[in-house]
Design a protein around this motif. Structure first.
Motif, PDB file in Angstrom:
ATOM      1  N   TRP A   1      -9.208  -4.933  -0.796  1.00 44.20           N
ATOM      2  CA  TRP A   1      -8.093  -5.718  -1.331  1.00 44.20           C
ATOM      3  C   TRP A   1      -8.514  -7.181  -1.352  1.00 44.20           C
ATOM      4  O   TRP A   1      -9.172  -7.670  -0.420  1.00 44.20           O
ATOM      5  CB  TRP A   1      -6.836  -5.535  -0.488  1.00 44.20           C
ATOM      6  CG  TRP A   1      -6.129  -4.235  -0.748  1.00 44.20           C
ATOM      7  CD1 TRP A   1      -6.691  -2.986  -0.783  1.00 44.20           C
ATOM      8  CD2 TRP A   1      -4.739  -4.061  -1.022  1.00 44.20           C
ATOM      9  NE1 TRP A   1      -5.735  -2.045  -1.057  1.00 44.20           N
ATOM     10  CE2 TRP A   1      -4.515  -2.664  -1.205  1.00 44.20           C
ATOM     11  CE3 TRP A   1      -3.661  -4.924  -1.123  1.00 44.20           C
ATOM     12  CZ2 TRP A   1      -3.266  -2.132  -1.489  1.00 44.20           C
ATOM     13  CZ3 TRP A   1      -2.408  -4.402  -1.393  1.00 44.20           C
ATOM     14  CH2 TRP A   1      -2.209  -3.018  -1.582  1.00 44.20           C
TER      15      TRP A   1
ATOM     16  N   THR B   1     -10.361   3.092   2.078  1.00 45.57           N
ATOM     17  CA  THR B   1     -11.542   2.248   1.965  1.00 45.57           C
ATOM     18  C   THR B   1     -11.465   1.270   0.800  1.00 45.57           C
ATOM     19  O   THR B   1     -12.422   0.547   0.547  1.00 45.57           O
ATOM     20  CB  THR B   1     -12.801   3.118   1.795  1.00 45.57           C
ATOM     21  OG1 THR B   1     -12.658   3.912   0.600  1.00 45.57           O
ATOM     22  CG2 THR B   1     -12.992   4.037   2.990  1.00 45.57           C
ATOM     23  N   ALA B   2     -10.368   1.256   0.072  1.00 40.53           N
ATOM     24  CA  ALA B   2     -10.259   0.379  -1.085  1.00 40.53           C
ATOM     25  C   ALA B   2     -10.211  -1.080  -0.640  1.00 40.53           C
ATOM     26  O   ALA B   2      -9.371  -1.436   0.183  1.00 40.53           O
ATOM     27  CB  ALA B   2      -9.006   0.717  -1.882  1.00 40.53           C
TER      28      ALA B   2
ATOM     29  N   ALA C   1     -13.901   3.482  -4.499  1.00 37.25           N
ATOM     30  CA  ALA C   1     -13.210   2.598  -3.573  1.00 37.25           C
ATOM     31  C   ALA C   1     -11.734   2.540  -3.896  1.00 37.25           C
ATOM     32  O   ALA C   1     -11.301   2.638  -5.014  1.00 37.25           O
ATOM     33  CB  ALA C   1     -13.811   1.200  -3.619  1.00 37.25           C
ATOM     34  N   GLY C   2     -11.422   2.723  -2.839  1.00 31.18           N
ATOM     35  CA  GLY C   2     -10.034   2.525  -3.069  1.00 31.18           C
ATOM     36  C   GLY C   2      -9.770   0.989  -3.094  1.00 31.18           C
ATOM     37  O   GLY C   2     -10.687   0.245  -2.888  1.00 31.18           O
TER      38      GLY C   2
ATOM     39  N   TYR D   1     -10.379   2.352  -9.054  1.00 32.75           N
ATOM     40  CA  TYR D   1      -9.202   2.543  -8.201  1.00 32.75           C
ATOM     41  C   TYR D   1      -8.076   1.594  -8.616  1.00 32.75           C
ATOM     42  O   TYR D   1      -6.900   1.994  -8.687  1.00 32.75           O
ATOM     43  CB  TYR D   1      -9.553   2.317  -6.736  1.00 32.75           C
ATOM     44  CG  TYR D   1      -8.347   2.381  -5.834  1.00 32.75           C
ATOM     45  CD1 TYR D   1      -7.836   3.601  -5.409  1.00 32.75           C
ATOM     46  CD2 TYR D   1      -7.695   1.217  -5.437  1.00 32.75           C
ATOM     47  CE1 TYR D   1      -6.711   3.659  -4.610  1.00 32.75           C
ATOM     48  CE2 TYR D   1      -6.561   1.274  -4.633  1.00 32.75           C
ATOM     49  CZ  TYR D   1      -6.080   2.494  -4.222  1.00 32.75           C
ATOM     50  OH  TYR D   1      -4.953   2.548  -3.437  1.00 32.75           O
ATOM     51  N   ALA D   2      -8.431   0.330  -8.898  1.00 28.81           N
ATOM     52  CA  ALA D   2      -7.413  -0.638  -9.309  1.00 28.81           C
ATOM     53  C   ALA D   2      -6.733  -0.199 -10.599  1.00 28.81           C
ATOM     54  O   ALA D   2      -5.512  -0.324 -10.741  1.00 28.81           O
ATOM     55  CB  ALA D   2      -8.039  -2.017  -9.487  1.00 28.81           C
TER      56      ALA D   2
ATOM     57  N   ARG E   1       0.827  -1.211   0.000  1.00 27.91           N
ATOM     58  CA  ARG E   1       0.000   0.000   0.000  1.00 27.91           C
ATOM     59  C   ARG E   1       0.860   1.259   0.000  1.00 27.91           C
ATOM     60  O   ARG E   1       0.546   2.242  -0.675  1.00 27.91           O
ATOM     61  CB  ARG E   1      -0.922   0.012   1.221  1.00 27.91           C
ATOM     62  CG  ARG E   1      -2.006  -1.063   1.206  1.00 27.91           C
ATOM     63  CD  ARG E   1      -2.791  -1.034   2.503  1.00 27.91           C
ATOM     64  NE  ARG E   1      -3.737  -2.138   2.610  1.00 27.91           N
ATOM     65  CZ  ARG E   1      -5.029  -2.053   2.288  1.00 27.91           C
ATOM     66  NH1 ARG E   1      -5.512  -0.898   1.860  1.00 27.91           N
ATOM     67  NH2 ARG E   1      -5.824  -3.094   2.405  1.00 27.91           N
TER      68      ARG E   1
ATOM     69  N   ALA F   1     -14.272   0.196  -7.141  1.00 26.43           N
ATOM     70  CA  ALA F   1     -13.042  -0.541  -6.829  1.00 26.43           C
ATOM     71  C   ALA F   1     -12.227  -0.783  -8.085  1.00 26.43           C
ATOM     72  O   ALA F   1     -10.993  -0.692  -8.074  1.00 26.43           O
ATOM     73  CB  ALA F   1     -13.393  -1.867  -6.155  1.00 26.43           C
TER      74      ALA F   1
ATOM     75  N   SER G   1      -9.171   7.837  -1.807  1.00 28.71           N
ATOM     76  CA  SER G   1     -10.030   6.877  -1.098  1.00 28.71           C
ATOM     77  C   SER G   1      -9.315   5.561  -0.834  1.00 28.71           C
ATOM     78  O   SER G   1      -9.949   4.533  -0.644  1.00 28.71           O
ATOM     79  CB  SER G   1     -11.300   6.622  -1.907  1.00 28.71           C
ATOM     80  OG  SER G   1     -10.969   6.187  -3.208  1.00 28.71           O
ATOM     81  N   GLU G   2      -7.980   5.579  -0.787  1.00 28.47           N
ATOM     82  CA  GLU G   2      -7.243   4.334  -0.634  1.00 28.47           C
ATOM     83  C   GLU G   2      -7.554   3.619   0.682  1.00 28.47           C
ATOM     84  O   GLU G   2      -7.491   2.392   0.751  1.00 28.47           O
ATOM     85  CB  GLU G   2      -5.737   4.590  -0.722  1.00 28.47           C
ATOM     86  CG  GLU G   2      -5.212   5.492   0.384  1.00 28.47           C
ATOM     87  CD  GLU G   2      -3.702   5.641   0.318  1.00 28.47           C
ATOM     88  OE1 GLU G   2      -3.039   4.749  -0.212  1.00 28.47           O
ATOM     89  OE2 GLU G   2      -3.207   6.652   0.802  1.00 28.47           O
TER      90      GLU G   2
ATOM     91  N   PRO H   1      -5.160  -4.511  -4.647  1.00 25.36           N
ATOM     92  CA  PRO H   1      -6.474  -3.870  -4.772  1.00 25.36           C
ATOM     93  C   PRO H   1      -7.433  -4.735  -5.585  1.00 25.36           C
ATOM     94  O   PRO H   1      -7.046  -5.326  -6.601  1.00 25.36           O
ATOM     95  CB  PRO H   1      -6.152  -2.561  -5.500  1.00 25.36           C
ATOM     96  CG  PRO H   1      -4.740  -2.265  -5.138  1.00 25.36           C
ATOM     97  CD  PRO H   1      -4.069  -3.600  -5.062  1.00 25.36           C
TER      98      PRO H   1
END
Length: 255
Positions: free
Chosen positions: A133, A130-131, A253-254, A199-200, A109, A196, A127-128, A162
């Motif tokens: 994984w 709350t991302a 989302a992170g 974010y990925a 991370r 999500a 927002s990492e 992620p």
């Protein structure tokens, strides 16, 4: 050819004995132990370690799978024309991988935070925290995929990443072939077309852009920046004037 196992493929790895990164050194062995046997991948049938001087060596013997590797290198340069059944098998495999619990780590991370800030700015990783994984193959591009029957190769770096990391990696390395990139987005929309997934994608884009600073993946730099700009525009939300009347919504989302 092995008298005991039939047609096989032999992989040899080496490293200075005092510099072994166990995550990658033991990845294939741990994959054989921990991942579902139903996943389409070559079976590891034997492993042997030895040392010579300051060097450590490992020989891994795998079943030889039928079909062909779909690209000669990570960056796709020619269209990958694959049947619907192949994409269905890939979706099933990615869902199965993501459901496996693991303590292994594909990417840190803290590293993602640094490279996302460096290459895309603060908006990309806001927002990492709350991302979500999940477990990932960790190196999913067409050079590690076989067709026309799906097999996933090279499990050295599998672990937590992620959610959507594999789909985002496959898409990022396909951007030089727009038709295939569009096919990836279509076939893996249930992963990529989510907060999500966005974010990925931004995480993977940042990671590949960071590799360009070392002279790698240079051909992808501009396509990746264009894709990031599109994603950041889509996740920017309403303008400040309209935010006051808009309903509260969640943001994306992170080493």
């Amino acid at each position: 050819m092995s008298a005991e196992h039939g047609a096989c493929w032999l992989r040899l790895a080496s490293s200075p004995a005092d510099e072994i990164v166990t995550t990658f050194w033991d990845g294939a062995v741990e994959a054989q132990r921990q991942l579902p046997r139903s996943l389409p991948r070559p079976r590891l049938v034997g492993c042997h370690d030895w040392t010579a001087g300051r060097w450590a060596y490992r020989a891994e013997l795998y079943d030889l799978v039928s079909g062909r590797v779909l690209a000669p290198s990570a960056i796709l340069t020619t269209a990958a024309d694959l049947p619907a059944s192949w994409w269905a098998a890939l979706r099933e495999a990615l869902d199965a991988i993501s459901a496996v619990p693991t303590d292994r780590l594909t990417i840190h991370r803290s590293y993602l935070s640094r490279v996302m800030l460096r290459h895309l700015g603060a908006q990309a990783f806001g927002s990492e925290v709350t991302a979500p994984w999940t477990t990932a193959h960790g190196d999913l591009h067409f050079a590690n995929l076989v067709g026309p029957d799906l097999h996933l190769l090279d499990w050295e770096g599998w672990g937590s990443a992620p959610a959507g990391y594999d789909a985002a990696t496959l898409h990022g390395y396909s951007l030089l072939v727009p038709a295939t990139a569009a096919r990836v987005r279509h076939e893996l929309a249930h992963i990529l077309d989510t907060p999500a997934g966005h974010y990925a994608e931004l995480a993977v884009i940042s990671e590949i852009l960071d590799s360009t600073t070392h002279g790698e993946n240079l051909a992808l730099a501009e396509p990746l920046r264009r894709r990031a700009a599109l994603l950041l525009k889509d996740t920017a939300g309403p303008t400040p004037r309209h935010r006051r009347s808009a309903r509260p919504t969640r943001g994306p989302a992170g080493q």
